[in-house]
Design a protein around this motif. Structure first.
Motif, short mmCIF file in Angstrom:
data_model
loop_
_atom_site.label_atom_id
_atom_site.label_comp_id
_atom_site.label_asym_id
_atom_site.label_seq_id
_atom_site.Cartn_x
_atom_site.Cartn_y
_atom_site.Cartn_z
N SER A 1 0.77 -1.16 0.08
CA SER A 1 -0.22 0.03 0.15
C SER A 1 0.75 1.23 0.20
O SER A 1 0.62 2.23 -0.64
CB SER A 1 -0.91 0.07 1.10
N PHE A 2 1.89 1.22 0.68
CA PHE A 2 3.04 2.20 0.93
C PHE A 2 3.22 2.76 -0.64
O PHE A 2 3.38 3.81 -0.98
CB PHE A 2 4.03 2.00 1.83
N TYR A 3 3.93 1.73 -1.20
CA TYR A 3 4.32 1.73 -2.54
C TYR A 3 3.32 2.24 -3.53
O TYR A 3 3.56 3.12 -4.82
CB TYR A 3 5.26 0.87 -3.04
N ALA A 4 1.94 1.82 -3.35
CA ALA A 4 0.96 2.22 -4.34
C ALA A 4 0.48 3.75 -4.11
O ALA A 4 0.27 4.35 -5.13
CB ALA A 4 -0.24 1.20 -4.11
N GLY A 5 0.50 4.08 -2.76
CA GLY A 5 -0.33 5.10 -2.45
C GLY A 5 0.33 6.22 -1.65
O GLY A 5 -0.12 7.42 -1.41
N GLY A 6 1.56 5.81 -1.13
CA GLY A 6 2.25 6.70 0.04
C GLY A 6 1.66 6.64 1.29
O GLY A 6 0.71 5.86 1.40
N VAL B 1 0.71 8.77 3.82
CA VAL B 1 -0.50 9.33 4.27
C VAL B 1 -1.71 8.50 4.04
O VAL B 1 -2.57 8.06 4.76
CB VAL B 1 -0.88 10.65 3.81
N ALA B 2 -1.78 8.02 2.77
CA ALA B 2 -3.19 7.35 2.31
C ALA B 2 -3.03 6.00 2.92
O ALA B 2 -4.17 5.34 3.04
CB ALA B 2 -2.91 7.09 0.74
N THR B 3 -1.77 5.34 3.37
CA THR B 3 -1.84 4.11 3.92
C THR B 3 -2.12 3.65 5.33
O THR B 3 -2.56 2.73 5.82
CB THR B 3 -0.44 3.44 3.75
N ILE B 4 -2.02 4.98 6.14
CA ILE B 4 -2.19 4.72 7.65
C ILE B 4 -3.52 4.28 8.18
O ILE B 4 -4.48 4.92 7.48
CB ILE B 4 -1.81 6.03 8.44
N THR B 5 -3.51 3.23 8.98
CA THR B 5 -4.61 3.02 9.54
C THR B 5 -4.49 2.51 10.95
O THR B 5 -3.24 2.81 11.44
CB THR B 5 -5.11 1.22 8.95
N GLY B 6 -5.23 2.09 11.86
CA GLY B 6 -4.80 1.85 13.28
C GLY B 6 -5.08 2.85 14.30
O GLY B 6 -5.88 3.72 13.86
N PRO B 7 -4.94 2.41 15.53
CA PRO B 7 -5.44 3.49 16.73
C PRO B 7 -4.88 4.82 16.65
O PRO B 7 -5.56 5.83 16.84
CB PRO B 7 -4.76 2.74 17.92
N VAL B 8 -3.67 5.25 16.26
CA VAL B 8 -3.33 6.56 16.02
C VAL B 8 -4.09 7.14 15.00
O VAL B 8 -4.41 8.33 15.47
CB VAL B 8 -1.60 6.36 15.91
N GLU B 9 -4.38 6.58 13.87
CA GLU B 9 -4.97 7.21 12.86
C GLU B 9 -6.48 7.34 13.33
O GLU B 9 -6.80 8.62 13.03
CB GLU B 9 -5.08 6.23 11.65
N ARG B 10 -6.77 6.55 14.11
CA ARG B 10 -8.18 6.64 14.44
C ARG B 10 -8.49 7.69 15.68
O ARG B 10 -9.54 8.01 16.32
CB ARG B 10 -9.04 5.61 14.97
N GLY B 11 -7.29 8.32 16.16
CA GLY B 11 -7.37 8.88 17.44
C GLY B 11 -7.74 8.34 18.62
O GLY B 11 -8.08 9.14 19.85
N ASP B 12 -7.45 7.04 18.81
CA ASP B 12 -7.91 6.36 19.76
C ASP B 12 -7.01 6.20 21.19
O ASP B 12 -6.14 5.37 21.29
CB ASP B 12 -8.29 4.74 19.34
N ALA B 13 -7.03 7.19 22.07
CA ALA B 13 -6.03 7.30 23.04
C ALA B 13 -6.15 6.15 24.21
O ALA B 13 -5.14 5.71 24.54
CB ALA B 13 -6.18 8.64 23.73
N LYS B 14 -7.32 5.88 24.26
CA LYS B 14 -7.53 4.62 25.35
C LYS B 14 -6.72 3.41 24.62
O LYS B 14 -6.16 2.93 25.69
CB LYS B 14 -9.07 4.49 25.37
N THR B 15 -6.85 2.87 23.53
CA THR B 15 -6.09 1.81 23.08
C THR B 15 -4.69 2.08 23.20
O THR B 15 -3.88 1.08 23.76
CB THR B 15 -6.46 1.45 21.72
#
Ligand code: NAP
Length: 293
Positions: A219-224, A226-240
């Motif tokens: 995904s990184f090589y296809a789209g860079g 910023v477009a690739t990030i997923t996960g708790p930091v991306e969702r702003g999930d401080a509790k996790t």
């Protein structure tokens, strides 16, 4: 006679022999080789079906000198070539180091050689594997104009890709390569350690995230990034994230690397979701101020 596509090799090690072999099978002439010991020069000459030389004074004008010597030997080799080469003026001399700029060959450069650094972005463990891997590889070129021209011709003969660097960019380029290969490896090792600590069988832990890592890299090589990030930091999930930091309290070194890498992810998250300032600030504070209790 035109000396286009003629090389001589100084330093018959893994990288030098790999490149000389690859160029030879791409139609280049290898006019001679020499190494530290006569035995190593002889062995090189067998690999390359060329003459074993005892001095660069034997190399005709116009032949490109390729230095396959380690960085630690650059000073000695530079001095020796400058002292012995009777055709130094205008000679193209290339080293293969990613870490040092072309001007590391200081004496030869000052005496009129056209110095260059030709860095194959590839691991070359032995001449046969190395020569195979160099076909279609990517090369970082840096140096004087005549050297860059010769390096382009080499990369093109190997059906490779290439880009040119300024001398000032060379060190940062090398640091970038170290991050992409070595530092990614350090984080993968942390991840595997954490899996084993979580109770996963070590053999299973070695395989478990392979597809996950491949997916991320693709995904990184296809789209860079910023477009690739997923996960708790991306969702702003401080509790996790807080739970993760807590779960790592018995592994302080891994915790530290987790924290620093998560701060890097947060920079990407801010670019992806600039509107989520508040959630991102909360995460930044949590990651910056976390102390294991
Ligand atoms: N291997 C890779 O994956 C790779 C990839 C990209 C770039 N490079 C670069 O290629 C260069 C060489 O690395 P390498 O891995 O090929 O090292 P290597 O296998 O250790 O080969 C170094 C060669 O240089 C010779 N040598 C050492 N000191 C010398 C001197 N003073 N005069 C003449 N020859 C000398 C050695 O001779 P003896 O045989 O007598 O010891 C040996 O044949 C480095 O700049 C490295 O950064 C390597």
């Amino acid at each position: 006679m035109s000396m286009d596509k003629h090389i001589a090799l100084v330093g018959c090690g893994k990288a030098g022999l790999s490149l000389a072999l690859a160029l030879r099978s791409a139609g280049w002439a290898v006019d001679g080789c020499m190494s530290r010991s006569p035995e190593s020069s002889e062995l090189g000459a067998q690999w390359l079906a060329c003459r074993a030389l005892s001095s660069v004074a034997q190399i005709p004008a116009g032949v490109i000198l390729v230095l396959g010597v380690p960085e630690a030997a650059f000073g000695d080799v530079d001095r020796r070539i400058a002292a012995e080469d009777t055709h130094l003026e205008g000679r193209v001399i290339l080293h293969l180091s990613g870490a040092l700029p072309a001007r590391a060959l200081e004496i030869c450069r000052l005496r009129g050689a056209s110095v260059g650094s030709f860095h194959p972005i590839m691991t070359l463990p032995d001449p046969i594997t190395g020569a195979r891997r160099l076909k279609g590889a990517t090369f970082a070129l840096e140096g004087r104009p005549a050297a860059v021209e010769a390096m382009r011709a080499m990369a093109q003969s190997l059906s490779g890709k290439f880009f040119t660097l300024s001398p000032r960019g060379k060190t940062l380029y090398h640091a970038a390569a170290v991050v992409a290969s070595n530092h990614v490896l350090a984080l993968l090792a942390d991840s595997q350690d954490m899996l084993v600590k979580a109770g996963v069988d070590p053999a299973a832990a070695h395989e478990a995230f392979y597809a996950l890592v491949q997916g991320t890299v693709e995904s990184f090589y296809a789209g860079g990034a910023v477009a690739t990030i997923t996960g708790p930091v991306e969702r702003g999930d401080a509790k996790t994230i807080r739970n993760h930091l807590q779960a790592l309290k018995r592994s302080p070194k891994i915790l530290e690397r987790y924290r620093v890498a998560a701060l890097g992810m947060l920079e990407l998250a801010r670019k992806r979701h600039p509107e989520r300032d508040e959630a991102n600030d909360t995460l930044a504070k949590l990651l910056a101020e976390w102390q294991s209790k």
